[in-house]
Design an enzyme around this catalytic site. Structure first.
Site, mmCIF file in Angstrom:
data_model
loop_
_atom_site.group_PDB
_atom_site.id
_atom_site.type_symbol
_atom_site.label_atom_id
_atom_site.label_comp_id
_atom_site.label_asym_id
_atom_site.label_seq_id
_atom_site.Cartn_x
_atom_site.Cartn_y
_atom_site.Cartn_z
ATOM 1 N N ASP A 1 1.021 -52.769 -55.434
ATOM 2 C CA ASP A 1 0.565 -52.565 -54.059
ATOM 3 C C ASP A 1 1.466 -53.311 -53.085
ATOM 4 O O ASP A 1 1.770 -52.827 -51.994
ATOM 5 C CB ASP A 1 -0.875 -53.065 -53.882
ATOM 6 C CG ASP A 1 -1.852 -52.127 -54.565
ATOM 7 O OD1 ASP A 1 -1.393 -51.089 -55.096
ATOM 8 O OD2 ASP A 1 -3.059 -52.436 -54.583
ATOM 9 N N TYR B 1 4.655 -51.497 -52.478
ATOM 10 C CA TYR B 1 4.370 -50.310 -51.680
ATOM 11 C C TYR B 1 4.192 -50.702 -50.210
ATOM 12 O O TYR B 1 4.754 -50.087 -49.304
ATOM 13 C CB TYR B 1 3.108 -49.642 -52.234
ATOM 14 C CG TYR B 1 2.643 -48.457 -51.434
ATOM 15 C CD1 TYR B 1 3.240 -47.210 -51.580
ATOM 16 C CD2 TYR B 1 1.581 -48.572 -50.530
ATOM 17 C CE1 TYR B 1 2.815 -46.116 -50.845
ATOM 18 C CE2 TYR B 1 1.146 -47.482 -49.793
ATOM 19 C CZ TYR B 1 1.764 -46.260 -49.951
ATOM 20 O OH TYR B 1 1.339 -45.185 -49.216
ATOM 21 N N ASP B 2 3.427 -51.785 -49.998
ATOM 22 C CA ASP B 2 3.222 -52.258 -48.623
ATOM 23 C C ASP B 2 4.537 -52.605 -47.945
ATOM 24 O O ASP B 2 4.719 -52.373 -46.756
ATOM 25 C CB ASP B 2 2.303 -53.483 -48.606
ATOM 26 C CG ASP B 2 0.852 -53.065 -48.733
ATOM 27 O OD1 ASP B 2 0.574 -51.853 -48.597
ATOM 28 O OD2 ASP B 2 0.001 -53.937 -48.984
ATOM 29 N N SER C 1 -17.677 -21.053 -36.666
ATOM 30 C CA SER C 1 -17.012 -21.721 -35.552
ATOM 31 C C SER C 1 -17.544 -21.122 -34.254
ATOM 32 O O SER C 1 -18.349 -20.198 -34.275
ATOM 33 C CB SER C 1 -15.509 -21.548 -35.662
ATOM 34 O OG SER C 1 -15.225 -20.190 -35.745
ATOM 35 N N GLU D 1 -24.657 -29.107 -24.306
ATOM 36 C CA GLU D 1 -24.445 -30.427 -24.911
ATOM 37 C C GLU D 1 -22.959 -30.668 -25.134
ATOM 38 O O GLU D 1 -22.192 -29.696 -25.230
ATOM 39 C CB GLU D 1 -25.179 -30.504 -26.250
ATOM 40 C CG GLU D 1 -24.533 -29.654 -27.327
ATOM 41 C CD GLU D 1 -25.460 -29.241 -28.461
ATOM 42 O OE1 GLU D 1 -26.445 -28.535 -28.185
ATOM 43 O OE2 GLU D 1 -25.183 -29.617 -29.590
ATOM 44 N N LYS E 1 -19.333 -31.153 -26.691
ATOM 45 C CA LYS E 1 -18.678 -30.736 -27.926
ATOM 46 C C LYS E 1 -17.894 -31.942 -28.424
ATOM 47 O O LYS E 1 -16.915 -32.364 -27.809
ATOM 48 C CB LYS E 1 -17.741 -29.555 -27.669
ATOM 49 C CG LYS E 1 -17.073 -29.064 -28.931
ATOM 50 C CD LYS E 1 -16.425 -27.720 -28.699
ATOM 51 C CE LYS E 1 -15.960 -27.089 -29.993
ATOM 52 N NZ LYS E 1 -14.892 -27.815 -30.658
ATOM 53 N N GLU F 1 -21.628 -33.697 -36.432
ATOM 54 C CA GLU F 1 -20.232 -34.097 -36.313
ATOM 55 C C GLU F 1 -20.043 -35.559 -36.712
ATOM 56 O O GLU F 1 -20.773 -36.429 -36.248
ATOM 57 C CB GLU F 1 -19.821 -33.907 -34.848
ATOM 58 C CG GLU F 1 -18.364 -33.702 -34.650
ATOM 59 C CD GLU F 1 -17.925 -32.248 -34.892
ATOM 60 O OE1 GLU F 1 -18.751 -31.430 -35.336
ATOM 61 O OE2 GLU F 1 -16.738 -31.974 -34.661
ATOM 62 N N CYS G 1 19.742 -12.753 -38.482
ATOM 63 C CA CYS G 1 18.696 -13.622 -39.029
ATOM 64 C C CYS G 1 19.315 -14.948 -39.460
ATOM 65 O O CYS G 1 20.431 -14.964 -39.991
ATOM 66 C CB CYS G 1 18.066 -12.914 -40.233
ATOM 67 S SG CYS G 1 16.810 -13.891 -41.067
ATOM 68 N N CYS H 1 15.552 -10.656 -47.485
ATOM 69 C CA CYS H 1 15.598 -11.878 -46.672
ATOM 70 C C CYS H 1 14.777 -12.967 -47.347
ATOM 71 O O CYS H 1 13.573 -12.827 -47.520
ATOM 72 C CB CYS H 1 15.047 -11.597 -45.274
ATOM 73 S SG CYS H 1 14.818 -13.098 -44.313
HETATM 74 S S1 IVH Z 1 -22.640 -25.864 -32.924
HETATM 75 C C1 IVH Z 1 -22.804 -21.882 -35.214
HETATM 76 N N1 IVH Z 1 -22.527 -28.013 -31.440
HETATM 77 O O1 IVH Z 1 -17.266 -27.334 -32.958
HETATM 78 C C2 IVH Z 1 -22.215 -22.970 -34.417
HETATM 79 N N2 IVH Z 1 -20.623 -27.465 -32.757
HETATM 80 O O2 IVH Z 1 -15.944 -24.586 -32.993
HETATM 81 C C3 IVH Z 1 -22.360 -24.302 -35.013
HETATM 82 N N3 IVH Z 1 -18.799 -29.093 -32.608
HETATM 83 O O3 IVH Z 1 -17.267 -26.618 -36.361
HETATM 84 C C4 IVH Z 1 -21.678 -25.353 -34.272
HETATM 85 N N4 IVH Z 1 -19.795 -30.462 -31.205
HETATM 86 O O4 IVH Z 1 -17.390 -29.041 -35.702
HETATM 87 C C5 IVH Z 1 -21.866 -27.227 -32.310
HETATM 88 N N5 IVH Z 1 -22.564 -29.912 -30.124
HETATM 89 C C6 IVH Z 1 -21.935 -29.138 -30.981
HETATM 90 C C7 IVH Z 1 -20.636 -29.439 -31.439
HETATM 91 C C8 IVH Z 1 -20.007 -28.570 -32.327
HETATM 92 C C9 IVH Z 1 -18.697 -30.235 -31.922
HETATM 93 C C10 IVH Z 1 -17.750 -28.537 -33.473
HETATM 94 C C11 IVH Z 1 -18.181 -28.246 -34.873
HETATM 95 C C12 IVH Z 1 -17.852 -26.806 -35.122
HETATM 96 C C13 IVH Z 1 -16.898 -26.511 -34.024
HETATM 97 C C14 IVH Z 1 -17.049 -25.060 -33.636
#
Ligand code: IVH
Length: 705
Positions: free
Chosen positions: A44, A47-48, A93, A127, A129, A186, A420, A450
């Site tokens: 270690d 490595y460090d 998503s 809410e 994100k 999250e 290319c 290619c």
């Molecule tokens: S709701 C069906 N609420 O955003 C939808 N997502 O692009 C479920 N995220 O993968 C997600 N804050 O990681 C939701 N208040 C929030 C959020 C949130 C962050 C992220 C989450 C998701 C991504 C979607």
């Protein structure tokens, strides 16, 4: 004396460059030996020392920091070690809104879908994100039984041991909660904890991290839960997956339940009734953004009533009932050092800007996409210019323009190459547009000759949604492509690797970067994938316009490899009825069919496909063998459906063994029509196809169940 012995601040720039390259190589090798092969060859401390030396050289020459520098890598390359978990309910998503208009459209779309009056109130939550990584926690009888990362939304990584080490995640739920509940939310790190961790890392001569989100991700995906435990991770709950009995009928109510179970939930969540109220809340949160202790990148809006969420359903991988309203992208300026050309799988040449590294929104940016020659012209940029760069979320950074006053006299314009950049120097041709004019895409005309295209093709073949072979990533593909002893030039070659290795004198395990363990693991991983679901097989072929969803539609429709293959060859041979059959499938039109026809009209592709098919066992796509009256039938849904969304209708029909088509033809067996049905209904009448309404559909489905 070698370069390694010269103190960092006495190195020349040339020497520093060489030294950083050596250190990147060395550290990478030791990381691999330690993490992937479990057999480190240095202590270690040694490595460090390498890491500290790397840091010292980088501090003296920040302009030389490499893209692949060990100091930029977050956490260990651990993903190969976690078990995979299939999510019972996929982790989706969110669609994005970037402007106020997008939000107004989103609300209007929902009203239209639900047939509400244009200005009627509709309860929605708003809410923050959180900029972290999502996690799904499964509780059975109140106890945490498993935790999985999102992965590709269908399959994630099992990180249960690490989740247990996060203080914010209860091991046992409090209060009265459902027998089975998957809590989603999250994982993130606060700014203060992130800075403190980086200071600690620096003091110990260890790598520092780029931003709180990557740090949280790296920390959660450590192989040793003790490391995760030592990292101050936090968790906000905001969603759920499987739930045995729903304790509430609203989004807000469910979040309150999560809170009463012992989770932290976000205080900035509120209930709104109109687009204007959503925008006001967005504004309020944006104003507070800088004072929050954690990173957020927008505001998420969700329809509050869960029954309405169900009716709204999904489009592609995102719910129709929610959207992420992003904050405007962050900007910075830097110098354009050069423009490189990348060659993609289909030979498209994409210019990429090489930038003097610059931090934009907490992330170091070194490249930006330039799309095509017209974009370079539109921007009017020259090499040497000071350019403005913008980065929004995870998307590739973009160049917005250049600063005229700062253009150096020796700035040089960029000429798009006529050949290319591959060894063959094949001429570049321009795509033609539908009208016969010149398109913007320039392609290498070398196709199968290619090397860039062939490598990209193989990379696509092993990518996550295709064959997804563990341990065979982009780097390894390039290695095998160029390896004289075990060459992989076409997908089938992957499946003969082990056999060829067996016969070879120059074995893989003795090659630089490989060992007995990693070679053995690779051969095993390849063997696992010798049996492959039909949709992955189709997607893996890399036919233009055939993404993973289209591949799934085709797999569901044709069921077996043989049926798909025969149909594709027939279409390539101009068989009109085969073409019509494919055309009747929902979401499949001329672009896809032409692409399939072109692909299978090419001799080289046909050989590639038959070589591959001889190596693998393609699994049938599960087609319910139910004796339901719908099995094998082709159904078309048309008009406004009131009791189910289109996706639900499609899912229902497919579960009953039916194919769902987008247009009415001779092959249609049944049309389910809602109010307002037009041309399809007429066509059905002309062809004498049976037509029923939604209620009759439900009655028949219930009767068949
Ligand atoms: S709701 C069906 N609420 O955003 C939808 N997502 O692009 C479920 N995220 O993968 C997600 N804050 O990681 C939701 N208040 C929030 C959020 C949130 C962050 C992220 C989450 C998701 C991504 C979607």
């Amino acid at each position: 004396m070698t370069i390694a012995d010269i103190p960092a601040d006495e190195l020349t720039e040339e020497q520093a460059k060489e030294e950083l390259a050596r250190l990147a190589r060395e550290i990478d090798k030791h990381d691999r030996l330690y993490h992937t092969e479990d057999k480190p060859i240095v202590s270690d401390a040694e490595y460090d020392l390498l890491r500290r030396r790397n840091l010292a050289v980088e501090q003296c020459f920040p302009n030389l920091i490499r893209e692949d520098s060990p100091s930029r890598r977050v956490g260990a390359p651990v993903s190969e070690k976690f078990e995979k978990v299939r999510h019972k309910v996929p982790m989706l998503s969110l669609d994005n809104a970037f402007s106020d208009d997008d939000v107004v459209d989103f609300v209007a779309r929902i009203r239209r879908f639900l047939k509400l009056e244009p200005h009627s109130p509709i309860a929605m939550t708003a809410e923050p994100k959180i900029d972290g990584l999502s996690l799904s926690l499964r509780y059975e009888n109140g106890r945490l039984v498993s935790a999985a990362t999102r992965g590709d939304g269908q399959v994630g990584e099992n990180v249960t041991a690490n989740a247990r080490a996060v203080a914010d995640i209860p091991n046992v739920l409090s209060g009265d909660c459902p027998d089975i509940i998957e809590v989603r939310g999250e994982v993130y790190m606060t700014h203060r904890d992130f800075l403190a961790l980086n200071q600690r890392q620096e003091a110990e001569g260890k790598q520092t991290y780029v931003n709180p989100r990557n740090t949280a991700a790296g920390s959660l995906r450590q192989l040793d839960p003790a490391i995760t435990a030592a990292r101050p991770l936090k968790f906000y709950a905001y969603a759920w997956g499987e739930v045995s009995e729903m304790p509430s009928e609203t989004q807000m109510g469910m979040v309150e339940v999560l809170k009463s179970c012992g989770f932290r939930t976000n205080d900035l969540m509120c209930l709104c009734e109109t687009a204007r109220e959503l925008l006001e809340h967005h504004h309020k949160i944006e104003e507070q953004r800088a004072t929050l202790s954690y990173d957020i990148d927008g505001v998420v809006y969700k329809v509050n009533d869960l029954a309405l969420q169900q009716r709204l359903g999904f489009v592609s991988r995102s719910p129709r009932w929610a959207i992420a309203h992003k904050f405007p992208a962050e900007k910075a300026s830097t110098i354009l050092r050069g423009i490189d050309i990348q060659v993609g799988r289909t030979g498209a040449l994409t210019p990429v800007a090489r930038l003097e590294p610059v931090t934009v929104g907490g992330v170091v940016v070194t490249n930006a996409t330039l799309h095509n020659a017209e974009e370079i012209e539109r921007l009017g940029i020259k090499i040497g210019d000071t350019v403005t760069v913008q980065r929004a979320g995870d998307v590739i950074p973009q160049i917005l323009g250049y600063v005229e006053e700062r253009r150096p006299p020796d700035a040089v314009g960029f000429e798009f190459p006529k050949v290319c950049p591959c060894e063959l120097k094949t001429p570049v041709v321009r795509d033609s547009t539908v009208g016969g004019g010149e398109g913007v895409v320039r392609r290498c005309s070398g196709e199968f000759a290619c090397p860039y295209q062939r490598i990209e093709h193989l990379r696509h073949f092993v990518s996550r949604r295709a064959f997804d072979i563990e341990g065979l990533g982009e780097k390894q593909i390039e290695f095998f492509f160029r390896d004289p002893d075990l060459p992989v030039k076409s997908p089938a070659d992957i499946f003969t690797l082990a056999e060829r290795d067996e016969k070879n004198l120059k074995k893989l395990k003795d090659k630089e970067g490989w060992g007995a363990v990693s070679a053995g693991n690779l051969f095993e991983a390849i063997e696992v994938r010798r049996t492959i679901p039909l949709d992955r097989m189709i997607y893996g072929l890399g036919i233009r316009h055939v993404g993973d969803r289209t591949a799934m539609t085709l797999a569901r429709a044709y069921g077996t490899w043989q049926d798909f293959h025969e149909a594709a060859l027939a279409i390539a041979n101009g068989d009109l009825s085969a073409r019509e059959e494919m055309d009747a499938l929902e979401d499949i039109g001329d672009a896809v069919i032409d692409a399939v026809a072109n692909y299978f009209a090419e001799e080289h592709n046909c050989k590639l496909v038959s070589d591959l098919a001889a190596q693998v066992n393609v699994q049938e796509t599960e087609r319910p063998t139910s004796d339901s009256p719908f099995a094998g039938k082709t159904i078309v849904f048309t008009g406004a459906l009131e009791r189910m969304s289109r996706d639900e209708a499609k899912g229902m029909a497919e579960r009953l063994g039916a194919k769902v088509a987008g247009s009415v033809s001779k092959k249609t067996d049944l049309v389910v029509a809602g109010p307002g049905a037009g041309s399809k209904l007429k066509k059905a009448a002309e062809l004498g196809v049976e037509v029923i309404d939604e209620d009759a559909w439900f009655a028949q489905v219930d009767g068949s169940g």
